[in-house]
Motif scaffolding. Structure first.
Motif, mmCIF file in Angstrom:
data_model
loop_
_atom_site.group_PDB
_atom_site.id
_atom_site.type_symbol
_atom_site.label_atom_id
_atom_site.label_comp_id
_atom_site.label_asym_id
_atom_site.label_seq_id
_atom_site.Cartn_x
_atom_site.Cartn_y
_atom_site.Cartn_z
ATOM 1 N N LYS A 136 0.948 -1.240 -0.531
ATOM 2 C CA LYS A 136 0.033 -0.228 0.202
ATOM 3 C C LYS A 136 0.970 1.076 0.082
ATOM 4 O O LYS A 136 0.499 2.640 -0.679
ATOM 5 C CB LYS A 136 -0.897 0.434 1.435
ATOM 6 C CG LYS A 136 -1.817 1.007 1.214
ATOM 7 C CD LYS A 136 -3.102 0.893 2.941
ATOM 8 C CE LYS A 136 -3.483 2.405 2.877
ATOM 9 N NZ LYS A 136 -4.938 2.620 3.814
ATOM 10 N N ASP A 137 2.029 1.484 0.697
ATOM 11 C CA ASP A 137 2.952 2.549 1.353
ATOM 12 C C ASP A 137 3.857 2.815 -0.324
ATOM 13 O O ASP A 137 3.713 3.378 -0.569
ATOM 14 C CB ASP A 137 4.310 2.503 1.896
ATOM 15 C CG ASP A 137 4.633 3.698 2.543
ATOM 16 O OD1 ASP A 137 4.134 4.445 3.416
ATOM 17 O OD2 ASP A 137 5.914 3.679 1.496
ATOM 18 N N ASP A 138 4.085 1.381 -0.867
ATOM 19 C CA ASP A 138 4.360 1.491 -2.619
ATOM 20 C C ASP A 138 3.685 2.430 -3.397
ATOM 21 O O ASP A 138 4.728 3.030 -4.496
ATOM 22 C CB ASP A 138 4.861 0.479 -2.853
ATOM 23 C CG ASP A 138 6.515 -0.521 -2.098
ATOM 24 O OD1 ASP A 138 7.298 0.345 -1.444
ATOM 25 O OD2 ASP A 138 5.810 -1.877 -1.892
ATOM 26 N N GLN A 139 2.382 2.582 -3.658
ATOM 27 C CA GLN A 139 1.595 2.915 -4.146
ATOM 28 C C GLN A 139 1.172 4.626 -3.563
ATOM 29 O O GLN A 139 0.271 5.205 -3.924
ATOM 30 C CB GLN A 139 0.278 2.025 -4.460
ATOM 31 C CG GLN A 139 1.460 0.815 -5.467
ATOM 32 C CD GLN A 139 0.104 -0.135 -5.821
ATOM 33 O OE1 GLN A 139 -0.982 0.864 -5.695
ATOM 34 N NE2 GLN A 139 0.273 -1.211 -5.894
ATOM 35 N N SER A 140 1.747 4.618 -2.385
ATOM 36 C CA SER A 140 1.089 6.008 -2.111
ATOM 37 C C SER A 140 1.673 7.270 -2.421
ATOM 38 O O SER A 140 2.900 7.164 -3.025
ATOM 39 C CB SER A 140 1.364 6.135 -0.342
ATOM 40 O OG SER A 140 1.007 7.543 -0.240
ATOM 41 N N LEU A 186 6.224 10.289 -11.028
ATOM 42 C CA LEU A 186 5.462 8.770 -10.809
ATOM 43 C C LEU A 186 5.447 7.704 -10.018
ATOM 44 O O LEU A 186 4.116 7.342 -9.757
ATOM 45 C CB LEU A 186 7.232 7.379 -11.214
ATOM 46 C CG LEU A 186 7.464 7.815 -12.700
ATOM 47 C CD1 LEU A 186 8.924 6.959 -12.449
ATOM 48 C CD2 LEU A 186 7.058 6.917 -13.810
ATOM 49 N N ALA A 187 5.619 8.735 -8.489
ATOM 50 C CA ALA A 187 4.743 8.699 -7.391
ATOM 51 C C ALA A 187 3.676 8.695 -7.195
ATOM 52 O O ALA A 187 3.144 8.751 -7.299
ATOM 53 C CB ALA A 187 5.545 9.164 -6.503
ATOM 54 N N GLY A 188 2.748 7.332 -6.647
ATOM 55 C CA GLY A 188 1.399 7.164 -6.426
ATOM 56 C C GLY A 188 0.585 7.149 -7.745
ATOM 57 O O GLY A 188 -0.241 6.940 -7.429
ATOM 58 N N THR A 189 1.257 6.574 -8.170
ATOM 59 C CA THR A 189 0.847 5.748 -9.880
ATOM 60 C C THR A 189 0.308 5.208 -9.792
ATOM 61 O O THR A 189 -0.275 4.145 -10.536
ATOM 62 C CB THR A 189 1.526 6.716 -11.203
ATOM 63 O OG1 THR A 189 2.885 5.726 -11.585
ATOM 64 C CG2 THR A 189 1.655 7.545 -11.443
ATOM 65 N N GLY A 190 0.776 4.337 -8.733
ATOM 66 C CA GLY A 190 0.141 2.391 -8.941
ATOM 67 C C GLY A 190 1.264 1.286 -8.751
ATOM 68 O O GLY A 190 0.614 -0.014 -9.810
ATOM 69 N N ASN A 191 2.659 2.001 -9.596
ATOM 70 C CA ASN A 191 3.336 1.188 -10.030
ATOM 71 C C ASN A 191 4.396 0.055 -8.906
ATOM 72 O O ASN A 191 4.978 -0.986 -9.424
ATOM 73 C CB ASN A 191 4.050 1.968 -10.928
ATOM 74 C CG ASN A 191 4.069 2.806 -12.183
ATOM 75 O OD1 ASN A 191 2.370 2.007 -12.954
ATOM 76 N ND2 ASN A 191 4.258 4.076 -12.986
ATOM 77 N N THR A 199 2.554 9.355 -0.785
ATOM 78 C CA THR A 199 3.035 9.952 -0.040
ATOM 79 C C THR A 199 4.324 8.930 1.049
ATOM 80 O O THR A 199 4.090 9.156 2.379
ATOM 81 C CB THR A 199 2.483 11.025 1.043
ATOM 82 O OG1 THR A 199 1.500 9.793 1.448
ATOM 83 C CG2 THR A 199 1.675 12.316 0.936
ATOM 84 N N GLY A 200 4.592 8.073 0.169
ATOM 85 C CA GLY A 200 4.828 6.730 0.538
ATOM 86 C C GLY A 200 6.471 7.591 1.003
ATOM 87 O O GLY A 200 7.488 7.516 0.357
ATOM 88 N N GLU A 201 6.755 5.781 1.088
ATOM 89 C CA GLU A 201 8.262 5.720 1.451
ATOM 90 C C GLU A 201 9.236 6.067 0.066
ATOM 91 O O GLU A 201 10.145 6.101 0.114
ATOM 92 C CB GLU A 201 8.969 5.342 2.269
ATOM 93 C CG GLU A 201 8.784 4.690 3.638
ATOM 94 C CD GLU A 201 9.312 4.390 4.122
ATOM 95 O OE1 GLU A 201 10.740 3.664 4.367
ATOM 96 O OE2 GLU A 201 8.966 2.996 5.485
#
Length: 533
Positions: A498-502, A524-529, A504-506
């Protein structure tokens, strides 16, 4: 019993309970030179089958072991090797029964007893040992009920050959670079061998029990303290001719130079967010390519009624409880993995075919070997590696740029299409004749950012081969010790995905670097990749 307490093996007085069983895989000079350098210090040495050596060379090995006050037994698999061992003057032989008890039949047991009987006509029973590997995987599976089968066989051996020198049980699996200890206990085998068959003869010596399970010096001394075992050191002896001295001092066994160099290269690659390629020789490439082709052909035939074959193939996966462990074969066991259960059930269907099961296992061994070496390079402790799980998945033909939400990923690809995006702006296409290993986002978190995840994409054209990936994970919802500090890492696979796709994640800072240095033109961050399974 202390590890360095003398023990009697037939007519021989061993000065300690360490057994040296080198594989000679990483010996740079000749086998004869290795044994000249070996320092058994009055212990038992099990010399592997060396069919390419003549009688004179074997005699040189025996003389070298005797020169160090050691006792030399030769491992044999057939009558030709037995004849060579006797002619060369070995003190005894170890019959390599391997997975001989797998047959589970009276005829199979009788055949093994006949081998022992024939050997005792040439050598006294107390100069004979027998070696088993009960947890080895053959034809894609372990022996279903090893305890009952082996216990019955061992009781028969003790009854027919009460003066047999020793029974050797090998628990570990030896891969390309390293040995991997097995989580299963040898206690039942140990008790069967060492417990008197007749309580009226409890003081009468019977076969000694030799245990082997990739022991460290500390583990060797601990097992020796609670048992009467002879403790065998295998692959580690290749680079440690002073293995007895190291074990006495509880000093770490040295790695062969080639392996130390590989571990350093993998560590460097992971620190840079790069992949590492385990190159294949010609024989492995041919076997792996055929196995991949056979697997694709079988899975493609499973069901093509409602979906395209390629779509159904990519959903198929298999799983196991760790490196060197058999593939799981029940729906209940598969349901504990965070993956599409329907794909796992398709995998179970494939495993019902004996040829397909063996094919998958041959690929699994290649992947497991790479994962074991990579985990060692990443600094993951052996006891932690034993707790990790693996699931093996047929890779989708189209995949957007991503970093896997796992600890490690190993991939076998028989066609082009994999692209790795480095944080320094370079793009590479790994060779297809290799096993590719990458760090995942779990490794990044567990290592506190020391090892970067490998950003990559899989764009495999239709009808150009397929790929299979092994996803290596810490146990879910469990605390895992970190290396080099007193803190622990809590592994929550669902939360990591979940955090990988956020947004605001790490991973956001890393995604931003990838986007900028590769001039991708979009965030790319938060695009569900993030993540693939």
């Amino acid at each position: 019993m202390a590890l360095f307490q003398p023990v009697k093996l037939g007519p021989f007085q061993l000065q300690h309970r360490i057994v040296i069983s080198p594989a000679l895989r990483y010996v740079l000079d000749s086998a004869e030179h290795y044994f000249e350098e070996l320092a058994p210090e009055g212990g038992l040495v099990l010399v592997p089958s060396l069919d390419d050596l003549g009688i004179q060379a074997h005699q040189g090995i025996v003389n070298a072991v005797h020169g160090s006050r050691g006792v030399a037994f030769s491992r044999v698999r057939d009558t030709t090797q037995l004849s060579t061992a006797v002619a060369a003057g070995y003190d005894g032989v170890e019959i390599d029964a391997g997975t001989a008890a797998r047959g589970q039949s009276v005829a199979h047991t009788s055949a093994l007893l006949n081998v022992l009987c024939a050997t005792t006509e040439i050598l006294p029973a107390d100069r004979i040992g027998i070696r088993f590997a009960p947890f080895a995987i053959v034809d894609g599976d372990c022996l279903p009920k090893p305890l009952s089968v082996y216990i019955t066989l061992l009781e028969e051996i003790k009854h027919c050959f009460p003066a047999l020198g020793f029974v050797h049980f090998v628990a570990e699996t030896t891969f390309d670079d390293l040995e991997h200890a097995n989580k299963q206990s040898l206690d039942c085998f140990r008790a069967t061998v060492t417990f008197p068959s007749d309580m009226n003869e409890e003081n009468k010596p019977g076969p000694l029990f030799v245990s082997s399970n990739a022991y460290t010096p500390d583990q060797a001394q601990a097992v020796a303290a609670r048992t009467t075992d002879l403790i065998c050191v295998g692959l580690a002896a290749d680079s440690c001719p002073d293995v007895v001295s190291l074990t006495r001092e509880k000093a770490a066994y040295r790695q062969p130079t080639a392996i130390s160099s590989r571990l350093a290269e993998i560590d460097w690659a992971f620190r840079q967010g790069k992949e590492y390629n385990f190159e294949w020789d010609g024989g492995r490439e041919a076997r792996a390519t055929k196995a991949m082709s056979d697997l694709e052909c079988y899975i493609s035939r499973l069901d093509s009624c409602t979906e395209t074959t390629r779509t159904r193939v990519k959903d198929t996966w298999f799983a196991c409880h760790g490196i060197g462990q058999p593939l799981l074969q029940t729906e209940n066991e598969l349901s504990k993995f965070k993956a599409n259960l329907a794909g796992g059930l398709r995998g179970l269907q494939a495993l019902r075919d004996k040829h397909t099961r063996a094919t998958i296992d041959s690929l699994k061994r290649i992947l497991d070997s790479a994962l074991l070496t990579a985990s060692k390079a990443a600094g993951i402790r052996n006891e932690t590696t034993q707790r990790c799980t693996i699931h093996y998945q047929i890779i989708s033909p189209q995949k957007t740029l991503h970093a896997d939400s796992h600890l490690l990923t190993a991939i076998i690809a028989t066609g082009p299409g994999m692209r790795v995006y480095d944080v320094d702006g370079a793009i590479r296409q790994p060779e297809t004749n290799s096993t590719v290993v990458m760090g995942g986002t779990t490794l990044y978190r567990w290592s506190n950012g020391k090892h970067l995840p490998t950003f990559h994409e899989m764009r495999i054209p239709e009808h150009s081969g397929m790929s299979i990936a092994a996803f290596f994970d810490f146990p879910d919802m469990a605390a895992v010790p970190r290396v080099g500090c007193d803190t622990v890492f809590f592994n929550d696979i669902g939360q990591i995905q979940k955090d990988d796709q956020s947004r605001t994640g790490e991973l956001v800072p890393l995604w931003d670097i990838i986007a900028e240095r590769h001039r991708l033109g979009f965030p790319l961050a938060g695009t569900g990749n993030g993540g693939v399974a």
